[in-house]
Design a protein around this motif. Structure first.
Motif, PDB file in Angstrom:
ATOM      1  N   LYS A 176       0.826  -1.214   0.000  1.00 35.73           N
ATOM      2  CA  LYS A 176       0.000   0.000   0.000  1.00 35.73           C
ATOM      3  C   LYS A 176       0.861   1.265   0.000  1.00 35.73           C
ATOM      4  N   MET A 177       2.154   1.097  -0.156  1.00 39.85           N
ATOM      5  CA  MET A 177       3.109   2.208  -0.153  1.00 39.85           C
ATOM      6  C   MET A 177       2.957   3.054   1.113  1.00 39.85           C
ATOM      7  N   ASP A 178       2.765   2.366   2.231  1.00 41.37           N
ATOM      8  CA  ASP A 178       2.604   3.070   3.501  1.00 41.37           C
ATOM      9  C   ASP A 178       3.541   2.483   4.559  1.00 41.37           C
ATOM     10  N   ALA A 179       4.755   2.140   4.130  1.00 44.86           N
ATOM     11  CA  ALA A 179       5.709   1.558   5.080  1.00 44.86           C
ATOM     12  C   ALA A 179       6.703   2.597   5.586  1.00 44.86           C
ATOM     13  N   GLU A 180       6.864   3.677   4.824  1.00 45.92           N
ATOM     14  CA  GLU A 180       7.965   4.591   5.098  1.00 45.92           C
ATOM     15  C   GLU A 180       7.889   5.227   6.480  1.00 45.92           C
ATOM     16  N   ARG A 181       6.681   5.592   6.915  1.00 45.24           N
ATOM     17  CA  ARG A 181       6.595   6.265   8.223  1.00 45.24           C
ATOM     18  C   ARG A 181       7.028   5.319   9.355  1.00 45.24           C
ATOM     19  N   PHE A 182       6.759   4.006   9.174  1.00 47.47           N
ATOM     20  CA  PHE A 182       7.156   3.048  10.204  1.00 47.47           C
ATOM     21  C   PHE A 182       8.655   2.764  10.150  1.00 47.47           C
ATOM     22  N   LEU A 183       9.180   2.670   8.925  1.00 47.50           N
ATOM     23  CA  LEU A 183      10.634   2.479   8.781  1.00 47.50           C
ATOM     24  C   LEU A 183      11.384   3.671   9.376  1.00 47.50           C
ATOM     25  N   SER A 184      10.893   4.868   9.089  1.00 40.16           N
ATOM     26  CA  SER A 184      11.557   6.077   9.595  1.00 40.16           C
ATOM     27  C   SER A 184      11.523   6.116  11.118  1.00 40.16           C
ATOM     28  N   LYS A 185      10.396   5.726  11.685  1.00 39.98           N
ATOM     29  CA  LYS A 185      10.294   5.739  13.148  1.00 39.98           C
ATOM     30  C   LYS A 185      11.279   4.743  13.763  1.00 39.98           C
ATOM     31  N   ALA A 186      11.398   3.564  13.144  1.00 36.45           N
ATOM     32  CA  ALA A 186      12.332   2.563  13.678  1.00 36.45           C
ATOM     33  C   ALA A 186      13.762   3.092  13.609  1.00 36.45           C
ATOM     34  N   GLU A 187      14.103   3.770  12.513  1.00 32.70           N
ATOM     35  CA  GLU A 187      15.458   4.333  12.403  1.00 32.70           C
ATOM     36  C   GLU A 187      15.672   5.412  13.456  1.00 32.70           C
ATOM     37  N   GLU A 188      14.645   6.209  13.670  1.00 34.79           N
ATOM     38  CA  GLU A 188      14.720   7.248  14.706  1.00 34.79           C
ATOM     39  C   GLU A 188      14.939   6.616  16.087  1.00 34.79           C
ATOM     40  N   GLU A 189      14.386   5.441  16.283  1.00 34.58           N
ATOM     41  CA  GLU A 189      14.527   4.742  17.569  1.00 34.58           C
ATOM     42  C   GLU A 189      15.898   4.080  17.721  1.00 34.58           C
ATOM     43  N   GLY A 190      16.669   4.047  16.629  1.00 31.19           N
ATOM     44  CA  GLY A 190      18.021   3.500  16.719  1.00 31.19           C
ATOM     45  C   GLY A 190      18.214   2.167  16.014  1.00 31.19           C
ATOM     46  N   TYR A 191      17.182   1.682  15.310  1.00 31.80           N
ATOM     47  CA  TYR A 191      17.327   0.416  14.592  1.00 31.80           C
ATOM     48  C   TYR A 191      17.949   0.682  13.225  1.00 31.80           C
ATOM     49  N   ALA A 192      18.991  -0.059  12.919  1.00 30.53           N
ATOM     50  CA  ALA A 192      19.761   0.179  11.698  1.00 30.53           C
ATOM     51  C   ALA A 192      18.900  -0.048  10.458  1.00 30.53           C
ATOM     52  N   ARG A 193      19.187   0.735   9.458  1.00 31.26           N
ATOM     53  CA  ARG A 193      18.409   0.665   8.222  1.00 31.26           C
ATOM     54  C   ARG A 193      18.557  -0.682   7.518  1.00 31.26           C
ATOM     55  N   THR A 206      11.565  -3.871  11.031  1.00 34.71           N
ATOM     56  CA  THR A 206      11.606  -2.441  11.340  1.00 34.71           C
ATOM     57  C   THR A 206      10.252  -1.765  11.085  1.00 34.71           C
ATOM     58  N   VAL A 207       9.467  -2.291  10.143  1.00 36.83           N
ATOM     59  CA  VAL A 207       8.095  -1.778  10.019  1.00 36.83           C
ATOM     60  C   VAL A 207       7.324  -2.098  11.310  1.00 36.83           C
ATOM     61  N   GLY A 208       7.472  -3.336  11.777  1.00 41.78           N
ATOM     62  CA  GLY A 208       6.764  -3.745  12.997  1.00 41.78           C
ATOM     63  C   GLY A 208       7.199  -2.935  14.202  1.00 41.78           C
ATOM     64  N   LEU A 209       8.509  -2.732  14.339  1.00 42.53           N
ATOM     65  CA  LEU A 209       9.010  -1.978  15.494  1.00 42.53           C
ATOM     66  C   LEU A 209       8.592  -0.512  15.405  1.00 42.53           C
ATOM     67  N   GLY A 210       8.653   0.031  14.190  1.00 41.76           N
ATOM     68  CA  GLY A 210       8.230   1.421  14.008  1.00 41.76           C
ATOM     69  C   GLY A 210       6.756   1.582  14.327  1.00 41.76           C
ATOM     70  N   PHE A 211       5.966   0.618  13.869  1.00 42.80           N
ATOM     71  CA  PHE A 211       4.526   0.656  14.156  1.00 42.80           C
ATOM     72  C   PHE A 211       4.286   0.603  15.668  1.00 42.80           C
ATOM     73  N   ASP A 212       4.931  -0.357  16.328  1.00 40.94           N
ATOM     74  CA  ASP A 212       4.740  -0.517  17.778  1.00 40.94           C
ATOM     75  C   ASP A 212       5.182   0.739  18.538  1.00 40.94           C
ATOM     76  N   ALA A 213       6.282   1.344  18.058  1.00 42.52           N
ATOM     77  CA  ALA A 213       6.788   2.546  18.724  1.00 42.52           C
ATOM     78  C   ALA A 213       5.783   3.693  18.607  1.00 42.52           C
ATOM     79  N   ILE A 214       5.222   3.862  17.410  1.00 45.65           N
ATOM     80  CA  ILE A 214       4.252   4.954  17.209  1.00 45.65           C
ATOM     81  C   ILE A 214       2.990   4.684  18.028  1.00 45.65           C
ATOM     82  N   ARG A 215       2.552   3.427  18.028  1.00 42.64           N
ATOM     83  CA  ARG A 215       1.336   3.097  18.793  1.00 42.64           C
ATOM     84  C   ARG A 215       1.544   3.386  20.278  1.00 42.64           C
ATOM     85  N   LYS A 216       2.724   3.066  20.774  1.00 38.43           N
ATOM     86  CA  LYS A 216       2.986   3.329  22.195  1.00 38.43           C
ATOM     87  C   LYS A 216       3.011   4.825  22.464  1.00 38.43           C
ATOM     88  N   GLU A 217       3.655   5.553  21.579  1.00 37.93           N
ATOM     89  CA  GLU A 217       3.790   6.994  21.737  1.00 37.93           C
ATOM     90  C   GLU A 217       2.424   7.686  21.741  1.00 37.93           C
TER      91      GLU A 217
END
Lengths: 441, 149
Positions: free
Chosen positions: A74-91, A98-109
């Motif tokens: 759905k071309m909607d992965a970038e915001r989750f990838l970016s969040k994971a990178e912001e959290e310190g997960y390597a690209r 990293t999509v999953g971690l980014g998603f979980d991080a945003i949901r928690k936030e």
């Protein structure tokens, strides 16, 4: 980087394949309903051998890899990838993870689902089920990391199988050890699920679920046998949809019915000589390579040049191992199924190429009358990507079929270039054409 | 203190020393990590050895079941590193992750959070093997060193 174009279905896509997206949405809806009703929800991985158990215990499941694939498509992965990178997960880490971690991080936030998350987002897990399996590290490291965002317990199911690339051991000497090991792990999984969810396993029901799963996998296999027909009645891009019930809905009547219907639709196509494309010039094998979920249009491009993928090694289970009726313990049947699928090509590899995946490819080429093989080097999937060149080199010693290696990723479109990919495809198909002519094809 | 993957290049240590810092403790695959524990004596020595390889070596590749909360999980996985830091009077930690060692890379955010919660400044570096740019590494290590002093 050139972004992929829009169309994602085969020229003559199966009617059933088009229904799968709705089934995925329905699966997501069920997990949200389960959560709202206070019922348990499990995060899980594909092919983890725990599906029957979860189904028998009525635990809703979220396939987290699948969710990342949906976000990519759905071309909607970038915001989750970016969040994971912001959290310190390597690209370069697995972008499913990293999509999953980014998603979980945003949901928690946010304290709620990310806005307009595909399929309403992933339901918050009651438990996260990893696997200690020599497939990939994220199968336990991802959920371990996800504990930063999800106050939910994690359980790792140890799934041990023999070193299939080795040729120094006699499988029969060790088989019972491996099966007993996995059975012990499954017993521990049931205990942990009972403890965490408060539900009790109904062992008779588990036996029924296992039986339904086995019949479903057999039906799936039988349906795919029909794909040997010329012209190809169903292409790989459809298979990337039709694999969903077998990987995320095992042990349900819906999955069984799906493959029964798939068989019927394919039979109807074969009987009437209906192919994927009008003029099938080249038949290609999609190797054991995860697809670029954001760019499934590449299959359409192949088709526009007269090339079709009648079969694929990825998400293709093959024949389910035969388990004697005398084996009545459902956990033993699950363990034997796992063991059988992991060692399916062991003896053949030992006698021939020494490489189980290469044996699988050689068989598929013969059975499905393929002219060439296409690999995809998904940059962030170390499991499939590492060893791919060795796989290709070994393959070339045993087959003169042309080979193409595409470059991209499973999720991250930043690793992909559409125009370069098309140029590679154009050049490759010229080679395939030349090879076909010189070999009298 | 340096934490990280298997690394047989001395270049990185030399960079740290060049900027005036000293490496006084490590948690590296080829460093202290595989040796910093005693094998428990067992009736069958192979059981003792096997148990030690699984439980004694605190490598990110080995999953340790969380004992409860996230904080307890971090303590369970990384507590030995804080003990190193305390025992060796460490002023800062560098997590030196060689690219594509995914088990270390997945741990990096958790480990950074844990050590910082103990008051230890942390620098996370990701680098190729072999090192692709010593100048860039030097700049970052120097800045970190100046911050510590």
């Amino acid at each position: 980087m050139n972004e992929p174009t829009k169309k994602t279905t085969a020229t003559h896509s199966l009617a059933l394949a088009k229904k799968v997206r709705g089934m995925i949405k329905d699966l997501a809806r069920k997990t949200h309903e389960a959560k709202a009703a206070g019922e348990p929800v499990a995060y899980l991985f594909i092919a983890g051998a725990y599906d029957d158990i979860l189904r028998a215990m009525d635990i809703a499941t979220v396939g987290t890899e699948n969710y990342a694939g949906v976000c990519a498509a759905k071309m909607d992965a970038e915001r989750f990838l970016s969040k994971a990178e912001e959290e310190g997960y390597a690209r370069h880490l697995c972008t499913y993870a990293t999509v999953g971690l980014g998603f979980d991080a945003i949901r928690k936030e946010l304290g709620e689902m990310p806005e307009n998350a595909p399929d309403g987002g992933m339901a918050f897990p009651t438990i996260m089920l990893g696997t200690g399996m020599n497939i990939c590290d994220p199968r336990y490291k991802w959920y371990q990391a996800a504990q930063r965002y999800n106050d939910a317990p994690m359980h790792v199911l140890g799934l041990l199988n023999p070193p299939v690339y080795g040729t120094h051991t006699d499988l029969e000497d060790y088989r019972s050890y491996y099966i007993e090991y996995v059975m012990e792990e499954l017993r521990e999984l049931v205990k942990r699920l009972e403890k965490v969810t408060g539900k009790r396993m109904d062992w008779d029901r588990l036996s029924q679920v296992v039986d339904l799963t086995e019949r479903t996998l057999t039906k799936w296999y039988e349906a795919y046998q029909l794909r040997k027909a010329v012209p190809a009645p169903m292409p790989t891009e459809d298979a990337l949809s039709t694999m969903v019930p077998a990987n995320f809905m095992l042990g349900t009547q819906e999955a069984y019915d799906f493959y029964s219907n798939l068989y019927d639709e394919l039979k109807q196509r074969v009987d009437n000589g209906i192919g994927t494309i009008e003029d099938e010039k080249y038949r290609l094998l999609w190797a054991l390579s995860l697809p670029p979920w954001y760019a499934l249009t590449i299959f359409n491009y192949f088709e526009s040049q007269g090339a079709v993928f009648p079969i694929e090694a990825v998400y293709n289970q093959g024949r389910d191992p035969e388990i004697p009726d005398t084996v009545t313990d459902p956990l033993e049947r699950i363990a034997r199924r796992f063991y059988g699928s992991m060692t399916r090509y062991y003896e053949k590899a030992r006698a021939n190429t020494g490489h189980t995946t290469v044996e699988w490819l050689l068989d598929l080429i013969d059975d499905y009358k393929c002219d060439a093989v296409v690999f995809h080097q998904a940059m962030t999937c170390r499991t499939v990507h590492t060893g791919q060149l060795n796989q290709i080199n070994t393959f070339k010693k045993y087959s003169d079929k042309p080979v193409l290696l595409l470059e991209g990723d499973i999720v991250d479109v930043r690793n992909y270039d559409e125009s370069t990919t098309r140029q590679k495809v154009d050049a490759f198909l010229q080679v395939v054409d030349s090879h076909k002519r010189s070999s009298g094809g | 203190m340096i934490h990280g993957t298997g690394n047989d290049e001395t270049t990185f240590m030399e960079i740290v020393e060049k900027v005036g810092a000293e490496v006084v403790a490590d948690d590296l695959c080829f460093g202290s990590r595989p040796y910093w524990y005693d094998v428990q004596v067992s009736d069958d020595p192979l059981v003792g050895l096997g148990t030690s390889y699984l439980n004694g070596v605190r490598c990110p590749r080995t999953y340790r079941q969380s004992p409860g909360t996230h904080e307890e999980d971090l303590e369970n996985r990384f507590g030995h590193m804080y003990e190193f830091a305390r025992d060796y009077n460490v002023k800062g930690a560098i997590l030196y992750i060689i690219r594509y060692c995914d088990t270390h890379a997945f741990d990096a955010p958790d480990l950074k959070e844990y050590l910082e919660s103990k008051g230890l400044p942390v620098l996370v570096l990701e680098e190729d093997y072999p090192i692709s740019s010593t100048a860039r590494l030097m700049t970052r290590v120097q800045a970190f060193s100046e911050m510590l002093s």
